[in-house]
Design a protein around this motif. Structure first.
Motif, short mmCIF file in Angstrom:
data_model
loop_
_atom_site.label_atom_id
_atom_site.label_comp_id
_atom_site.label_asym_id
_atom_site.label_seq_id
_atom_site.Cartn_x
_atom_site.Cartn_y
_atom_site.Cartn_z
N UNK A 138 71.86 60.50 29.28
CA UNK A 138 71.36 59.83 30.48
C UNK A 138 70.32 58.81 30.04
N UNK A 142 67.42 56.79 34.14
CA UNK A 142 68.45 57.42 34.98
C UNK A 142 68.18 58.90 35.23
N UNK A 145 65.53 59.37 37.74
CA UNK A 145 66.01 59.13 39.10
C UNK A 145 66.77 60.34 39.63
N UNK A 146 67.60 60.91 38.76
CA UNK A 146 68.41 62.07 39.15
C UNK A 146 67.49 63.25 39.51
N UNK A 149 65.64 62.61 42.71
CA UNK A 149 66.50 62.62 43.89
C UNK A 149 66.87 64.04 44.29
N UNK A 150 66.97 64.93 43.30
CA UNK A 150 67.30 66.32 43.62
C UNK A 150 66.07 67.07 44.15
N UNK A 234 60.27 51.69 42.76
CA UNK A 234 61.59 51.93 43.34
C UNK A 234 61.52 52.82 44.58
N UNK A 236 60.54 55.96 44.49
CA UNK A 236 60.87 57.34 44.13
C UNK A 236 59.65 58.10 43.65
N UNK B 23 75.53 66.96 35.89
CA UNK B 23 75.48 66.23 37.15
C UNK B 23 75.96 67.13 38.29
N UNK B 27 73.02 69.64 41.77
CA UNK B 27 72.99 69.95 43.18
C UNK B 27 72.63 71.41 43.42
N UNK B 276 72.90 53.50 43.74
CA UNK B 276 72.32 54.81 43.42
C UNK B 276 71.04 55.01 44.21
N UNK B 277 70.22 53.98 44.24
CA UNK B 277 68.93 54.06 44.91
C UNK B 277 69.11 54.20 46.42
N UNK B 280 70.14 57.63 47.13
CA UNK B 280 69.01 58.56 47.10
C UNK B 280 68.27 58.51 48.42
N UNK B 285 74.15 62.77 48.55
CA UNK B 285 74.15 63.32 47.20
C UNK B 285 75.42 63.10 46.39
N UNK B 288 75.05 59.85 44.79
CA UNK B 288 74.07 59.87 43.70
C UNK B 288 74.72 60.42 42.44
N UNK B 292 75.29 58.23 38.96
CA UNK B 292 74.69 58.70 37.70
C UNK B 292 75.77 58.94 36.66
#
Lengths: 295, 320
Positions: A138, A142, A145-146, A149-150, A234, A236, B23, B27, B276-277, B280, B285, B288, B292
């Motif tokens: 990644x 990135x 961001x992941x 976001x989670x 951004x 975030x 990835x 979740x 992606x942004x 988010x 999801x 996203x 990614x």
């Protein structure tokens, strides 16, 4: 025998004249001197921020919005009439602590990972390094961001995201350094008199690979501050109205055409902070690692 | 060479598999029910009355009522058929939404890479040739400044000066592919913004590699043969210094691909990063995840390609 001599030389050579060598470097290289002064100033400002800031960073003054720099407001005011100088000063606390804590956590886990993988080798090494490979798939920001976001965009999650982002490189660097030190005679000697792995790693290996880790931590701190500001920009990172530097630039960009000073100063603060940390890291590398072993 | 390519490609499989897994599991790592992540209480996509029903439907459709390993297998199976699922936000297949943006991001990244290579290598060589002169100090400092400047801020300043001020380039958008006469003007500023930091890194690496190589015996031999200096530096020096630079290019490509999100945000450029942004902030999801995944898998493939180039350039790697 040669390797023992070299190991001693590195330890003694690094410890004693460190300050003197740093001083000499500053004398020769004015950029280093400036970066050192700026970083010291930054630390003082961060510690004393509430006493230095002339205004409340959250105080809105609708009579004085978007003022250009003046004696009353050194950096002017933003679109809500908040004093930009005070916001930048208070913001240093957020940016610096995000960077410092993230790097500290990343270093703790990364170095531990690297020490274990490098020292024990074999299957352990193989499995651990493949895990690191996956994290490294990644690229750049990135992964951060992941993560954000989670888990949601809070300060602690930003720190966590940047820490995870720092782990792989610390792990690889440490592992490589351990591999180069592990075969030295003094380690074999320590092993042969029955020192157990844990004390051996902590007492004998870690001190001898600290130079590249310190150099790298300084450079990484610059990257983490930049990353934190980018996440803030951004949307975030921390949420408004927190005076975070990246967020300030993001907020100000809508008024950029008429009031460019709103984005100028917070951006400059990030730039100079990151630049001086990078310069400092370079200087440390030249002083701690004159032979370029860890490049 | 064929054997090396096969072996190296084989090593990429577990990494790709783990990336997909990571990835996917992201979740489930979040505390609580994944459905809360897909449909948080403040989710704008569902009214309060329809909620229970939609939740149940989503749970069945995404297979969230199945055991985790079954979920993963069907997720991975769908990926193999290039099915990334539907966006919760637009209800459209994500693949359809992502592909044009992916093209946009690739164009941006490739141009940024071009700028970075052009500046990075030429200035780096210059710096090494004039090592320890005032020019070298200046270049070294500017390169470090390039690495240190926040790209979102640099982008805004470039926009302020070259788009809003001088009017040389449009400030935002992407009406056509970057490789058309109409589109090229739109990509210049984003690509410059994106490429600067990477150029700084390349300058530093090229300089240090060149300094090392220029000390070699064969360079001295070339000089003593009476070859012109330019030929010595470029043919005998740069050629062997290029090898380690190529490795760095792969990593740089990855950073550019991910860093594109910043340039895309500043210049309202419709790429994967911006998608992606938006995903988010829409709490979409699956989108996203897919964004990614696109970026990470591209990076893995580019690294594969770089390793092969490297093996092609340096036979020692093929046979070790």
């Amino acid at each position: 025998m040669i390797s023992v001599a070299r190991a001693e030389e590195t330890t003694i050579g690094v410890r004693q004249p460190f300050l003197r060598r740093m001083w000499k470097r500053c004398y020769r290289n004015k950029a280093t001197l400036l970066s050192l002064i700026f970083t010291a100033l930054l630390v003082v400002v961060t510690l004393l921020a509430p006493w230095i800031a002339p205004h409340d960073p959250l105080d809105q003054d609708y009579m004085n919005t978007s003022q250009t720099p003046s004696a009353e407001h050194f950096f002017g005011t933003d679109n809500l009439g908040r004093d930009i100088f005070s916001r930048v000063i208070i913001g240093s606390r957020i940016s610096l602590s995000i960077g410092a804590i993230a790097v500290a956590i990343g270093m703790l886990f990364g170095v531990t990972f690297g020490l274990v993988a490098g020292y024990f080798g074999g299957v352990i090494d193989e499995v651990m390094m493949r895990m690191i490979d996956v994290l490294m798939a990644f690229p750049g920001i990135l992964l951060a961001i992941l993560v954000v976001s989670v888990l949601g965009s809070t300060v602690s999650n930003v720190i966590l995201a940047l820490a995870i982002f720092s782990v792989p490189t610390f792990a690889r660097l440490t592992r490589a350094s351990v591999l180069s030190v592990k075969e030295l005679d003094y380690v074999t000697a320590a092993y042969s008199i029955g020192i157990r792995p844990f004390p051996l790693i902590i007492r004998h290996i870690l001190p001898n690979i600290s130079a590249p880790i310190i150099i790298y931590a300084t450079l990484r701190m610059a990257t983490a501050i930049l990353g934190g500001a980018t996440l803030g920009f951004l949307g975030l990172g921390v949420s408004p109205p927190t005076p975070e530097w990246g967020l300030m630039v993001s907020d100000g960009r809508h008024f950029m055409r008429t009031d460019p000073h709103i984005i100028l100063f917070p951006g400059l603060a990030i730039f100079l902070t990151v630049l001086s940390l990078n310069l400092l890291g370079d200087a440390l590398r030249d002083v701690l690692d004159p032979k370029g072993q860890y490049n | 060479m064929g054997k090396y390519i096969l072996r190296r490609s084989f090593f990429a499989i577990p990494v790709i598999f783990s990336v997909v897994f990571l990835v996917f599991i992201a979740m489930h790592i979040a505390p609580g029910d994944p459905i809360d992540l897909l449909l948080p209480p403040d989710s704008p996509w569902v009214s309060d009355d329809g909620r229970a029903e939609y939740e149940a439907e989503l749970r069945t459709r995404l297979g969230l009522d199945q055991p985790l390993h079954i979920q993963f297998l069907s997720y991975a199976g769908n990926l193999l058929r290039f099915d990334f699922g539907d966006s919760l936000y637009s209800k459209q297949p994500i693949t359809n939404e992502l592909l044009p943006r992916y093209q946009a991001t690739l164009e941006l990244t490739i141009l940024a890479m071009g700028i970075s290579i052009l500046i990075g290598i030429s200035v780096g060589v210059l710096s090494a040739v004039f090592a320890n002169s005032w020019l070298d100090s200046l270049i070294t400092f500017v390169a470090l400044a390039g690495v240190s400047i926040p790209s979102f801020w640099l982008g805004l300043i470039l926009m302020l000066v070259f788009a809003l001020g001088l009017g040389w380039f449009p400030p935002s958008g992407r009406p056509a592919s970057a490789f058309t006469a109409e589109g090229i003007r739109f990509v210049v500023l984003p690509a410059a913004t994106l490429g600067i930091a990477s150029a700084g890194i390349l300058v530093r690496i090229t300089r240090s590699q060149m300094l090392e190589v220029l000390e070699e015996d064969y360079v001295r031999t070339a000089r003593s043969k009476g070859l012109r200096e330019a030929r010595v530096v470029l043919r005998h020096g740069l050629r062997s210094a290029l090898l380690p630079i190529v490795t760095v290019l792969g990593i740089q490509f990855g950073s550019l691909l991910a860093g594109a999100v910043v340039a895309e945000t500043v210049f309202a450029y419709p790429g994967v990063g911006r998608y992606l942004l938006q995903a988010v902030s829409n709490r979409d999801f699956p989108a996203v995840q897919s964004g990614a995944l696109f970026v990470a898998l591209t990076f893995v493939l580019v690294n594969l390609l770089v390793d092969m180039t490297y093996a092609f350039l340096d036979p020692r790697i093929r046979y070790s």
